[in-house]
Design a protein around this motif. Structure first.
Motif, PDB file in Angstrom:
ATOM      1  N   ILE A  30      52.291  34.803  46.453  1.00 17.20           N
ATOM      2  CA  ILE A  30      51.839  34.309  45.260  1.00 17.20           C
ATOM      3  C   ILE A  30      51.027  34.917  44.619  1.00 17.20           C
ATOM      4  CG2 ILE A  30      51.063  32.432  44.136  1.00 17.20           C
ATOM      5  CD1 ILE A  30      52.331  30.397  45.838  1.00 17.20           C
ATOM      6  N   SER A  31      50.055  35.558  45.121  1.00 16.77           N
ATOM      7  CA  SER A  31      49.050  36.310  44.662  1.00 16.77           C
ATOM      8  C   SER A  31      49.546  37.656  43.983  1.00 16.77           C
ATOM      9  CB  SER A  31      47.826  36.695  45.811  1.00 16.77           C
ATOM     10  OG  SER A  31      46.990  35.867  46.014  1.00 16.77           O
ATOM     11  N   LYS A  32      50.584  38.101  44.935  1.00 14.82           N
ATOM     12  CA  LYS A  32      50.992  39.464  44.275  1.00 14.82           C
ATOM     13  C   LYS A  32      51.903  39.186  43.021  1.00 14.82           C
ATOM     14  CE  LYS A  32      53.605  43.509  44.966  1.00 14.82           C
ATOM     15  NZ  LYS A  32      52.915  44.718  45.163  1.00 14.82           N
ATOM     16  N   GLU A  37      51.972  39.878  36.989  1.00 14.94           N
ATOM     17  CA  GLU A  37      52.130  39.162  35.839  1.00 14.94           C
ATOM     18  C   GLU A  37      51.023  39.908  35.054  1.00 14.94           C
ATOM     19  OE1 GLU A  37      51.774  34.922  33.757  1.00 14.94           O
ATOM     20  OE2 GLU A  37      51.652  35.119  36.000  1.00 14.94           O
ATOM     21  N   SER A  38      49.565  39.990  35.829  1.00 14.47           N
ATOM     22  CA  SER A  38      48.465  40.397  35.047  1.00 14.47           C
ATOM     23  C   SER A  38      48.510  41.745  34.804  1.00 14.47           C
ATOM     24  CB  SER A  38      47.400  40.266  36.117  1.00 14.47           C
ATOM     25  OG  SER A  38      47.285  41.111  37.129  1.00 14.47           O
ATOM     26  N   GLY A 230      36.084  42.983  37.965  1.00 16.42           N
ATOM     27  CA  GLY A 230      36.471  42.227  36.774  1.00 16.42           C
ATOM     28  C   GLY A 230      36.290  40.686  36.966  1.00 16.42           C
ATOM     29  N   ARG A 231      36.391  39.941  35.842  1.00 14.83           N
ATOM     30  CA  ARG A 231      35.929  38.583  35.712  1.00 14.83           C
ATOM     31  C   ARG A 231      37.209  37.666  36.214  1.00 14.83           C
ATOM     32  NH1 ARG A 231      31.284  37.913  31.346  1.00 14.83           N
ATOM     33  NH2 ARG A 231      29.901  39.602  32.033  1.00 14.83           N
ATOM     34  N   ASP A 232      38.541  38.089  35.821  1.00 16.30           N
ATOM     35  CA  ASP A 232      39.341  37.185  36.148  1.00 16.30           C
ATOM     36  C   ASP A 232      39.876  37.123  37.836  1.00 16.30           C
ATOM     37  OD1 ASP A 232      42.000  39.359  36.664  1.00 16.30           O
ATOM     38  OD2 ASP A 232      40.171  40.278  35.725  1.00 16.30           O
ATOM     39  N   ALA A 233      40.520  36.282  37.813  1.00 13.71           N
ATOM     40  CA  ALA A 233      40.830  35.714  39.444  1.00 13.71           C
ATOM     41  C   ALA A 233      41.578  36.642  40.181  1.00 13.71           C
ATOM     42  CB  ALA A 233      41.548  34.323  39.418  1.00 13.71           C
ATOM     43  N   ALA A 237      42.813  41.297  43.840  1.00 13.33           N
ATOM     44  CA  ALA A 237      44.110  41.589  44.395  1.00 13.33           C
ATOM     45  C   ALA A 237      44.641  42.772  43.685  1.00 13.33           C
ATOM     46  CB  ALA A 237      45.178  40.369  43.711  1.00 13.33           C
ATOM     47  N   ARG A 238      44.131  43.188  42.346  1.00 12.85           N
ATOM     48  CA  ARG A 238      44.441  44.203  41.535  1.00 12.85           C
ATOM     49  C   ARG A 238      43.761  45.358  42.237  1.00 12.85           C
ATOM     50  NH1 ARG A 238      43.115  41.616  37.082  1.00 12.85           N
ATOM     51  NH2 ARG A 238      41.800  43.195  36.256  1.00 12.85           N
TER      52      ARG A 238
END
Length: 268
Positions: A30-32, A37-38, A230-233, A237-238
């Protein structure tokens, strides 16, 4: 459960997409999917409450991305350029054809996709982008942190004795964890070092490889560090994806350089 059975009027949930893709891509998570998407590679719709709903076209687009990563070792930047070219009509390879070609299937003989948005755009192949496929896939650099190898298992699986393992540890080539366990990579490393010792290379001689690896790893980490902050969740992962891609390219570059240097040393 089939894709048709999983489809609902509002689209598929991310869990259903995961179930559809996992038979072909066992490492998908799911994280992938959220990470892709991000990065702008897919754009599923959102319900009023914020849940993602994926269309058949979204799933096929994911297959295109995952297949390009797995089979062609393409970085996400290049895959995104290909998708943008397809979206704009500059390239003519449909997502379904990309999947069929990767599977060795003639797309012309296959049944049409259930959603016309995922169907073929034209018969011609896409433009070839100037990227050299790597010899190492980023997916090979995914680590299972749950695997722990005991000292006895390491000796047995690598085919080495206690003295040789001690030499590897002293040379800082292998490092046990705080609890005394080793990771799975230690087995490959020890086995390789043992094979190299048969050519007269002792553990102390292999320190040069370790120092070079540390320098490459530091450079990769330096590039990925700002992404992880980065501040996003999905920042972490990125960053991990960036590390894997850069590390894979680094290994490919290193292999090519060694080949070139050896050929020159042998007068070739």
């Amino acid at each position: 459960m089939t894709g048709a059975a999983q489809w609902t009027r509002g689209g598929m949930s991310i869990g259903s997409v995961l179930d559809l893709l996992r038979p072909d891509f066992p490492d998908i998570t799911i994280s992938k999917i959220r990470f892709l998407e991000s990065e702008g590679l897919i754009s599923p719709e959102r319900t009023p409450s914020g849940y993602r709903r994926f269309s058949v076209a979204d799933v096929e687009r994911l297959r295109f991305v995952l297949t390009a990563q797995r089979d062609q070792y393409l970085p996400l930047k290049v895959i995104k350029e290909q998708l943008e070219a397809i979206d704009s009509g500059a390239a003519t390879l449909g997502v379904r054809e990309a999947r069929a070609r990767a599977d060795g299937v003639d797309a012309a003989g296959a049944g049409r996709a259930p959603d016309s948005a995922a169907a073929d755009i034209g018969p011609n192949p896409p433009r070839r982008l100037g990227v050299v496929p790597g010899e190492i896939s980023p997916d090979e650099l995914r680590f299972d942190h749950e695997i722990r190898v005991t000292r006895t298992d390491l000796l047995d699986r690598a085919g080495i004795d206690e003295k040789f393992l001690t030499e590897l540890i002293r040379a800082n080539l292998i490092t046990p964890g705080a609890a005394g366990f080793f990771d799975a990579e230690a087995v490959t490393l020890a086995r390789t070092a043992k094979a190299m010792s048969e050519f007269g290379l002792e553990a102390r001689h292999l320190r040069a490889f370790k120092l070079a690896a540390d320098r490459e790893a530091a450079m990769v980490a330096q590039i990925a560090a700002p992404i992880a902050k980065g501040r996003d969740a999905d920042a972490r992962a990125r960053a991990e994806e960036t590390v894997r891609e850069l590390a894979a390219l680094s290994l490919t570059l290193h292999t090519s350089l060694v080949k070139t240097s050896v050929r020159a040393a042998l007068g070739g």
